[in-house]
Design a protein around this motif. Structure first.
Motif, PDB file in Angstrom:
ATOM      1  N   ILE A 202      11.206  24.710  62.224  1.00  0.00           N
ATOM      2  CA  ILE A 202      13.335  25.323  61.272  1.00  0.00           C
ATOM      3  C   ILE A 202      13.440  26.282  62.381  1.00  0.00           C
ATOM      4  CG2 ILE A 202      11.873  27.595  60.003  1.00  0.00           C
ATOM      5  CD1 ILE A 202      14.036  23.946  58.819  1.00  0.00           C
ATOM      6  N   GLU A 203      14.719  25.580  62.059  1.00  0.00           N
ATOM      7  CA  GLU A 203      15.438  26.847  63.140  1.00  0.00           C
ATOM      8  C   GLU A 203      16.409  27.010  61.271  1.00  0.00           C
ATOM      9  OE1 GLU A 203      19.220  26.002  65.264  1.00  0.00           O
ATOM     10  OE2 GLU A 203      19.681  27.674  65.644  1.00  0.00           O
ATOM     11  N   ALA A 204      16.287  28.478  61.396  1.00  0.00           N
ATOM     12  CA  ALA A 204      16.741  28.934  59.509  1.00  0.00           C
ATOM     13  C   ALA A 204      18.000  29.778  60.530  1.00  0.00           C
ATOM     14  CB  ALA A 204      15.427  30.052  58.949  1.00  0.00           C
ATOM     15  N   PRO A 229      21.669  33.699  64.151  1.00  0.00           N
ATOM     16  CA  PRO A 229      22.498  33.163  64.380  1.00  0.00           C
ATOM     17  C   PRO A 229      23.921  32.347  63.993  1.00  0.00           C
ATOM     18  CG  PRO A 229      22.536  34.642  65.520  1.00  0.00           C
ATOM     19  CD  PRO A 229      21.358  33.892  65.664  1.00  0.00           C
ATOM     20  N   HIS A 230      24.945  31.891  63.381  1.00  0.00           N
ATOM     21  CA  HIS A 230      25.708  31.336  63.018  1.00  0.00           C
ATOM     22  C   HIS A 230      26.963  31.213  62.514  1.00  0.00           C
ATOM     23  CE1 HIS A 230      21.486  28.792  63.328  1.00  0.00           C
ATOM     24  NE2 HIS A 230      22.533  28.464  64.396  1.00  0.00           N
ATOM     25  N   SER A 231      26.941  32.651  62.104  1.00  0.00           N
ATOM     26  CA  SER A 231      28.105  32.847  61.846  1.00  0.00           C
ATOM     27  C   SER A 231      29.034  34.144  62.210  1.00  0.00           C
ATOM     28  CB  SER A 231      28.092  32.520  60.467  1.00  0.00           C
ATOM     29  OG  SER A 231      27.043  33.999  59.683  1.00  0.00           O
ATOM     30  N   GLY A 256      16.453  33.271  67.747  1.00  0.00           N
ATOM     31  CA  GLY A 256      17.412  32.502  68.480  1.00  0.00           C
ATOM     32  C   GLY A 256      18.316  32.531  69.038  1.00  0.00           C
ATOM     33  N   HIS A 257      18.399  32.504  69.629  1.00  0.00           N
ATOM     34  CA  HIS A 257      20.222  32.043  70.477  1.00  0.00           C
ATOM     35  C   HIS A 257      20.983  33.417  70.256  1.00  0.00           C
ATOM     36  CE1 HIS A 257      21.788  30.313  66.981  1.00  0.00           C
ATOM     37  NE2 HIS A 257      21.664  28.752  67.817  1.00  0.00           N
ATOM     38  N   PRO A 258      20.068  35.274  70.384  1.00  0.00           N
ATOM     39  CA  PRO A 258      20.215  35.837  69.714  1.00  0.00           C
ATOM     40  C   PRO A 258      22.144  36.348  69.753  1.00  0.00           C
ATOM     41  CG  PRO A 258      18.221  36.396  70.739  1.00  0.00           C
ATOM     42  CD  PRO A 258      19.217  34.955  71.838  1.00  0.00           C
TER      43      PRO A 258
HETATM   44 ZN   LIG Z   1      21.120  27.502  66.378  1.00  0.00          ZN
END
Ligand SMILES: [Zn+2]
Length: 365
Positions: A202-204, A229-231, A256-258
């Motif tokens: 999962i990408e949480a 992080p996405h925000s 992921g993508h820190p």
């Molecule tokens: Zn992502």
């Protein structure tokens, strides 16, 4: 190392953002992208008479700029256009210039793959991809296509990591959908037994406060948890506490993508990265090098600092379609430039070692 394609693409991007008509802006951006994706340095495509070989998506106006940059290392055409632009446009272009550092063109990544780097991972050492999206969330590849593409690349396993329910905009999966997906994964693993193993991932989503958008018991159902992080990715405020919170969350395996940066448009998270990397190393959480060309996150500079902290690394494509798996090579190029030791790359580990590590992380709660 000089990355001539990335330099040339930068000039074309500048010119794109000077354009008033969306059509010509699109044209220059498309030309810039074509240069970034060329497999060879663009100066090798100059004919003996000084003209440029025909390259798809690159028109005569872009060609003039390219030849200027190759000849003089600079482009008066672009400089004049930027100079003549409105102050607001000029400021925007300068801001964007600051958001292109350490992005490798495909040609530079290929060169990094070829240059001899003892102890660094090579293409043949990679056994899996640990961040990928399927048509269950926002990807275009089926689970079986993931298995077949992995097999074709010589992988023995890989993780499907669709988005979690906290990110509905990216088709995040409810727990009921995850349960269905796991049943399909079980069926596929039975079919491909002994050949390939698809891991339940999962990408949480890392919330602004550093918590992850799934409960521990939900995370514990997953074999690989990427937290990302996405925000708040355009904020210059310090977000060390947020990233530390994610790393310290039981059940998280990979950060992921820190940074969450985006080529030429978004700086991503600001943090005291040494503290984040130290915590990740202590807790055995892997730091991702996301190879999506517009992300390249971490890049080789920050990866060096993570090496010094003693971190493990995941080199992933973040592919949303079968023709994006090569993005993993961009991640690999950054790892090689940084000097990441092969044994610290979890994609190089045999499956039992990966599962043992992941299981230990999950049980650490
Ligand atoms: Zn992502």
């Amino acid at each position: 190392m000089r990355d001539v394609n990335s330099e040339v693409a930068g000039w074309l991007r500048d010119l794109a953002f000077v354009q008033k008509s969306p059509h010509s802006r699109w044209g220059y951006k498309r030309a810039a992208a074509a240069v970034m994706y060329l497999p060879v340095p663009i100066d090798t495509l100059v004919n003996p008479d000084g003209t440029l070989q025909k390259i798809p998506s690159i028109g005569p106006a872009s060609t003039r700029v390219i030849l200027e940059v190759l000849r003089d290392g600079t482009s008066p055409i672009v400089d004049d256009a930027v100079e003549a632009a409105e102050p607001k446009t000029r400021a925007d272009i300068l801001r964007r210039r600051g958001l292109r550092s350490n992005f490798l063109s495909r040609a530079a990544a290929e060169e990094a793959m070829r240059s001899p780097t003892p102890n660094a991972p090579a293409r043949a050492d990679i056994r899996c991809d640990l961040q990928m999206h399927s048509d269950w969330s926002d990807g275009g590849q089926t689970l079986e296509e993931i298995i077949e593409t992995g097999l074709a690349r010589g992988y023995t396993h890989s993780a499907v990591t669709d988005h979690s329910y906290g990110l509905p905009i990216a088709g995040g999966l409810s727990m009921a959908r995850i349960e269905q997906q796991h049943r399909e994964i079980d069926a596929l693993n039975a079919k491909y037994q002994g050949k390939f193993r698809l891991l339940k991932g999962i990408e949480a989503n890392i919330r602004a406060d550093g918590s992850v958008d799934m409960t521990y018991s939900e995370l514990a159902l997953m074999e690989i948890v990427v937290a990302a992080p996405h925000s708040a990715l355009r904020s210059s405020a310090d977000q060390t506490a947020r990233m530390l919170g994610a790393v310290q969350t039981p059940g998280v395996h990979i950060l992921g993508h820190p940074r969450g940066r985006m080529y030429g448009s978004r700086p991503g998270v600001t943090a005291e990265w040494e503290r984040v990397f130290d915590a990740a190393a202590r807790l055995d959480v892997a730091i991702e090098l996301d190879g999506d060309p517009s992300r390249q996150d971490l890049d080789y500079d920050l990866a060096r600092r993570a090496i010094a902290s003693g971190c493990l690394f995941a080199l992933d494509s973040d592919a949303h379609a079968t023709d994006q798996w090569w993005y993993a090579e961009t991640a690999l190029a950054h790892a090689r430039l940084a000097g990441v030791p092969r044994d610290r790359v979890i994609n190089c580990w045999p499956l039992p070692r990966l599962l043992e590590w992941a299981g230990r992380r999950t049980l650490a709660a």
